[in-house]
Design an enzyme around this catalytic site. Structure first.
Site, PDB file in Angstrom:
ATOM      1  N   GLU A 121       0.829  -1.200   0.000  1.00  0.00           N
ATOM      2  CA  GLU A 121       0.000   0.000   0.000  1.00  0.00           C
ATOM      3  C   GLU A 121       0.872   1.264   0.000  1.00  0.00           C
ATOM      4  O   GLU A 121       0.561   2.245  -0.688  1.00  0.00           O
ATOM      5  CB  GLU A 121      -0.938  -0.005   1.208  1.00  0.00           C
ATOM      6  CG  GLU A 121      -2.040  -1.055   1.105  1.00  0.00           C
ATOM      7  CD  GLU A 121      -3.019  -0.992   2.257  1.00  0.00           C
ATOM      8  OE1 GLU A 121      -4.150  -0.536   2.054  1.00  0.00           O
ATOM      9  OE2 GLU A 121      -2.637  -1.387   3.379  1.00  0.00           O
ATOM     10  N   GLU A 142      -4.607  -9.390   3.257  1.00  0.00           N
ATOM     11  CA  GLU A 142      -5.464  -9.053   4.399  1.00  0.00           C
ATOM     12  C   GLU A 142      -6.690  -9.950   4.531  1.00  0.00           C
ATOM     13  O   GLU A 142      -7.136 -10.253   5.647  1.00  0.00           O
ATOM     14  CB  GLU A 142      -5.914  -7.586   4.307  1.00  0.00           C
ATOM     15  CG  GLU A 142      -4.848  -6.570   4.671  1.00  0.00           C
ATOM     16  CD  GLU A 142      -3.948  -6.198   3.483  1.00  0.00           C
ATOM     17  OE1 GLU A 142      -3.194  -5.223   3.599  1.00  0.00           O
ATOM     18  OE2 GLU A 142      -4.007  -6.907   2.455  1.00  0.00           O
TER      19      GLU A 142
END
Length: 257
Positions: free
Chosen positions: A112, A133
């Site tokens: 990210e 995730e």
């Protein structure tokens, strides 16, 4: 106290080196330091380009430190996510050009962070790129889902988000996630040359181009044209524009300040 991020500077190039063993897994202190450096760099008028790299050849960043995340309270984890979002947003809204140099695993919040940068330079290899995730019952929370869709398209992004599976750097380059893919043996040299060339560019024009690319997303053609006009109209009387035209007429390389 050992710093988890080292900040160095060479003329128009700032360098942020992640150095938190073993995998550059971040906690709120590391994220706070990152935001502090980004804010300091933004105020430095000399800097045009910022490199984000790792001191560890095996890991760019594994994202949030899972041990810390697992032992935190929900409130503490929320504060860490907020800090991660702030760092990514500061990069995205910065007038500087951020370049991630990746030669090791970039996972979760680490990927990210790389996606918040404007350019991603990567080395060939067998390391993993992904957002796992969902395997923890979560989803990316630092802008990863939005940026991944923007970068590689909804279909491919959705598959990676739903499975949590990783891809190779070669596949990431083919998807358009990486801007350049260099041989592992020459990666450092190639990145240094790329950054040196970029840092010679017209900083004000580069900042305007970055601003346009960010604000133009989702606009229709007429809105995009109006934004483009606004961005370029600010450049005509800048020192960079004067120097650029003068250098062209004099048939020499421009010396942008």
């Amino acid at each position: 106290m050992d710093l988890t991020i080292e900040y160095t500077k060479r003329d128009a190039l700032a360098i942020l080196t992640l150095q938190k063993p073993p995998a550059n897994g971040y906690d709120i202190d590391m994220l706070t330091l990152l935001a502090t450096y980004i804010t300091e760099i933004e105020a430095d008028l000399q800097v045009k380009v910022v490199q984000v790299r790792s001191s560890n050849a095996r890991f760019f960043s594994a994202g949030a430190d899972i041990k810390v995340f697992g032992s935190n309270t929900t409130e503490q984890n929320t504060a860490m996510v907020v800090a991660a979002r702030r760092a990514s947003d500061l990069i995205q809204h910065s007038s500087k050009i951020y370049v991630a140099a990746i030669q090791g695993h970039a996972l979760g919040g680490g990927l990210e962070l790389a996606m918040a940068c404007d350019i991603r330079l990567a080395a060939e290899g067998t390391y993993a790129i992904g957002l796992p995730e969902v395997k923890l019952g979560l989803m990316p929370g630092n802008g990863g889902a939005v940026r991944l869709i923007d970068l590689i398209g909804k279909s491919r992004a959705l598959e990676l988000l739903l499975t949590g599976d990783s891809i190779s750097p070669q596949q990431a380059y083919a998807y358009g996630l990486f801007t350049k893919l260099y041989p592992e043996a020459t990666f450092g040299q190639e990145v240094e040359q790329y950054l040196a060339t970029l840092a010679l560019g017209a900083g004000q024009a580069m900042a305007a181009i970055k601003r346009f690319s960010r604000l133009s997303m989702g606009l229709d053609q007429q809105q995009g044209l109006a934004l483009e006009k606004e961005c370029v109209d600010r450049l005509y009387d800048t020192e960079d524009a004067v120097e650029g035209f003068k250098a062209f007429i004099e048939k020499r390389n421009p010396n942008y300040k």
